[in-house]
Design a protein around this motif. Structure first.
Motif, PDB file in Angstrom:
ATOM      1  N   GLY A 109      20.311  29.588  22.975  1.00 19.72           N
ATOM      2  CA  GLY A 109      20.794  30.786  23.296  1.00 19.72           C
ATOM      3  C   GLY A 109      21.669  31.107  21.924  1.00 19.72           C
ATOM      4  O   GLY A 109      22.485  30.056  21.362  1.00 19.72           O
ATOM      5  N   GLU A 110      21.766  32.323  21.416  1.00 22.20           N
ATOM      6  CA  GLU A 110      22.496  32.639  20.211  1.00 22.20           C
ATOM      7  C   GLU A 110      23.367  33.773  20.353  1.00 22.20           C
ATOM      8  O   GLU A 110      23.259  34.705  21.645  1.00 22.20           O
ATOM      9  N   PHE A 111      24.747  33.764  19.826  1.00 20.91           N
ATOM     10  CA  PHE A 111      25.505  34.662  19.829  1.00 20.91           C
ATOM     11  C   PHE A 111      26.403  35.221  18.780  1.00 20.91           C
ATOM     12  O   PHE A 111      26.380  34.285  17.859  1.00 20.91           O
ATOM     13  N   THR A 112      26.827  36.242  18.585  1.00 20.24           N
ATOM     14  CA  THR A 112      27.910  36.638  17.697  1.00 20.24           C
ATOM     15  C   THR A 112      29.038  37.336  18.384  1.00 20.24           C
ATOM     16  O   THR A 112      28.534  38.533  19.190  1.00 20.24           O
ATOM     17  N   MET A 113      30.128  37.164  18.431  1.00 21.73           N
ATOM     18  CA  MET A 113      31.428  37.778  19.210  1.00 21.73           C
ATOM     19  C   MET A 113      32.222  38.330  18.214  1.00 21.73           C
ATOM     20  O   MET A 113      32.712  37.911  17.636  1.00 21.73           O
ATOM     21  N   ARG A 114      32.172  39.606  18.422  1.00 15.54           N
ATOM     22  CA  ARG A 114      33.161  40.549  17.500  1.00 15.54           C
ATOM     23  C   ARG A 114      33.717  41.461  18.188  1.00 15.54           C
ATOM     24  O   ARG A 114      33.449  41.994  19.192  1.00 15.54           O
ATOM     25  N   LYS A 115      35.013  42.055  17.810  1.00 12.62           N
ATOM     26  CA  LYS A 115      35.649  43.023  18.299  1.00 12.62           C
ATOM     27  C   LYS A 115      35.277  44.494  17.756  1.00 12.62           C
ATOM     28  O   LYS A 115      34.827  44.606  16.753  1.00 12.62           O
ATOM     29  N   ALA A 116      35.503  45.345  18.778  1.00 15.12           N
ATOM     30  CA  ALA A 116      35.176  46.766  18.610  1.00 15.12           C
ATOM     31  C   ALA A 116      35.574  47.037  17.291  1.00 15.12           C
ATOM     32  O   ALA A 116      36.950  46.551  16.946  1.00 15.12           O
ATOM     33  N   PRO A 117      35.116  47.838  16.283  1.00 15.13           N
ATOM     34  CA  PRO A 117      33.976  48.586  16.463  1.00 15.13           C
ATOM     35  C   PRO A 117      32.798  48.076  16.333  1.00 15.13           C
ATOM     36  O   PRO A 117      31.656  48.590  16.307  1.00 15.13           O
ATOM     37  N   ASN A 118      32.800  46.759  15.724  1.00 12.21           N
ATOM     38  CA  ASN A 118      31.510  45.742  15.754  1.00 12.21           C
ATOM     39  C   ASN A 118      31.083  45.466  16.955  1.00 12.21           C
ATOM     40  O   ASN A 118      31.568  45.341  18.091  1.00 12.21           O
ATOM     41  N   PHE A 119      29.556  45.044  16.918  1.00 16.05           N
ATOM     42  CA  PHE A 119      29.020  44.703  18.063  1.00 16.05           C
ATOM     43  C   PHE A 119      28.844  43.437  18.269  1.00 16.05           C
ATOM     44  O   PHE A 119      28.733  42.764  17.271  1.00 16.05           O
ATOM     45  N   SER A 120      28.951  42.978  19.622  1.00 14.77           N
ATOM     46  CA  SER A 120      28.715  41.475  20.024  1.00 14.77           C
ATOM     47  C   SER A 120      27.192  41.538  20.234  1.00 14.77           C
ATOM     48  O   SER A 120      26.516  42.484  20.602  1.00 14.77           O
ATOM     49  N   SER A 121      26.577  40.345  20.115  1.00 20.55           N
ATOM     50  CA  SER A 121      24.901  40.265  20.291  1.00 20.55           C
ATOM     51  C   SER A 121      24.888  38.844  20.755  1.00 20.55           C
ATOM     52  O   SER A 121      25.476  37.998  20.823  1.00 20.55           O
ATOM     53  N   TRP A 122      23.682  38.994  21.491  1.00 20.41           N
ATOM     54  CA  TRP A 122      23.039  37.608  22.152  1.00 20.41           C
ATOM     55  C   TRP A 122      21.471  37.562  22.165  1.00 20.41           C
ATOM     56  O   TRP A 122      20.936  38.642  22.231  1.00 20.41           O
ATOM     57  N   ASP A 123      20.957  36.378  22.409  1.00 19.90           N
ATOM     58  CA  ASP A 123      19.681  36.513  22.600  1.00 19.90           C
ATOM     59  C   ASP A 123      19.188  34.854  22.975  1.00 19.90           C
ATOM     60  O   ASP A 123      19.960  33.945  22.647  1.00 19.90           O
TER      61      ASP A 123
END
Length: 355
Positions: free
Chosen positions: A273-287
């Motif tokens: 599982g992969e993730f990037t956790m960022r605060k708005a206005p950036n996007f958080s994403s996963w796959d």
């Protein structure tokens, strides 16, 4: 920054190309990254471990003194620079106090030399929070703090190269390394901004290992054994909650049995599982991704990652019986697969042993 001008980046790219990192690493890549990375690997001697790769790419840097002129052939071009790194902690690192933890922004040296360490080891941050039966979960963990102030309790200081972009962006790796990821109780989970609920198998024990994309040696080696930011085991039908600090990027692998499968290079080779956790206005994403397992010819474990309301999902069933919005080796160079959010907080549910 041109990739050919960064020894540090080329070292990381050579490691990544050997192990074939994917997902977030490739999703943010420069269009020429695969070509450059493959060329570096082709020109480097064959090796069997990531530390050896790094030593070959930055051959001789560990013995350089301040003021020495350093030479290297990069992408077929001989370049040189004056070594200004003398070892130890960078004196430009700054720390500011927050409500519950300090913030440390790492400012890299002005030279392009890589840091001399090639060690990928880091002490495991073992879980101190017990898993709970799935039947006791309830829905309160998906709520937000009433005052809007998310907790950072238990995290170490934040630590990342704020100005770096794309594949160079290491994300927050915590200070010490791995302290940006922690297991929390169900009752405390709603107090954190980024939370993942793990649901175990119906029949077997499963172990989860978390890492940061950037390893403790500030190279792209976080997903190599024995690096662990966090690890825990779920008994059948147990659940666990993991909180991840802001600006973090990395992943986890989950497996059944005593030992995690590894590739020939030492990277974790079970389904990721992969993730990037960022605060708005950036996007958080996963796959979900099985590229490592598939390329290493290992069994492919089932896994799904969904938002808590089920609106976005990424999943792979055992041995790729069904792939939905997820990465296999065929999608290695495709960007944008998986889920993404630009919300105030992230609440994900991971189903292990997904069928």
């Amino acid at each position: 920054m041109q990739f050919k001008d960064s020894i540090l980046l080329l070292t990381a790219l050579s490691l990544g190309a050997v192990a074939r990192p994917h997902g977030h690493e490739r999703r943010h890549a420069h269009p020429q990254i695969n070509e450059i990375a493959d060329k570096v690997v082709e020109e480097a001697p064959a090796v069997t471990a990531p530390a050896q790769v790094a030593e070959k790419v930055v051959d001789g840097l560990n013995q350089r003194d301040v003021g020495d002129e350093v030479y290297a052939t990069i992408n077929g071009v001989l370049v040189s620079w004056i070594n200004e790194w003398a070892g130890g902690v960078d004196s430009t690192t700054s720390t500011t106090s927050t409500s519950s933890s300090s913030t440390s922004i790492y400012v890299p040296p002005t030279t392009t030399t890589a840091e001399p360490t090639t060690s990928t080891s880091a002490p495991a941050v073992e879980s101190s929070v017990s898993a709970t039966p799935a039947s006791s979960s309830g829905g309160s963990w998906t709520s937000y703090p009433s005052d809007g102030d998310f907790s950072t309790s238990g995290f170490g200081a934040t630590n990342y190269i704020a100005e770096a972009l794309g594949i160079e962006w290491s994300g927050n790796t915590g200070l010490p390394w791995g302290s940006n990821i922690q297991q929390v109780s169900e009752s405390d989970a709603s107090q954190y901004r980024n939370v993942i609920r793990f649901e175990g198998s119906n029949t077997d024990d499963w172990t989860v290992i978390f890492w940061n994309k950037m390893g403790p040696n500030k190279q792209m080696t976080g997903f190599f054994s024995p690096n662990k930011a966090l690890s825990f085991t779920l008994a059948p039908n147990e659940v666990a909650y993991v909180a991840i600090d802001d600006e973090s990027t990395g992943g986890w692998t989950a497996y059944q049995g005593d030992d995690c499968p590894l590739s020939e290079y030492g990277s974790y080779a079970a389904t990721w599982g992969e993730f990037t956790m960022r605060k708005a206005p950036n996007f958080s994403s996963w796959d979900v991704s099985c590229i490592q397992a598939q390329n290493a010819e290992k069994d492919i474990q089932g896994m799904s990652i969904c938002t808590h309301d089920g609106s976005q999902c990424s999943s792979i069933t055992k041995n790729m019986g069904k792939v939905t919005n997820a990465y296999t080796s065929a999608e290695t160079d495709i960007n944008g697969i998986g889920g993404n959010l630009k919300d105030e907080a992230v609440r994900l549910v991971v189903n292990l042993d997904y069928a």
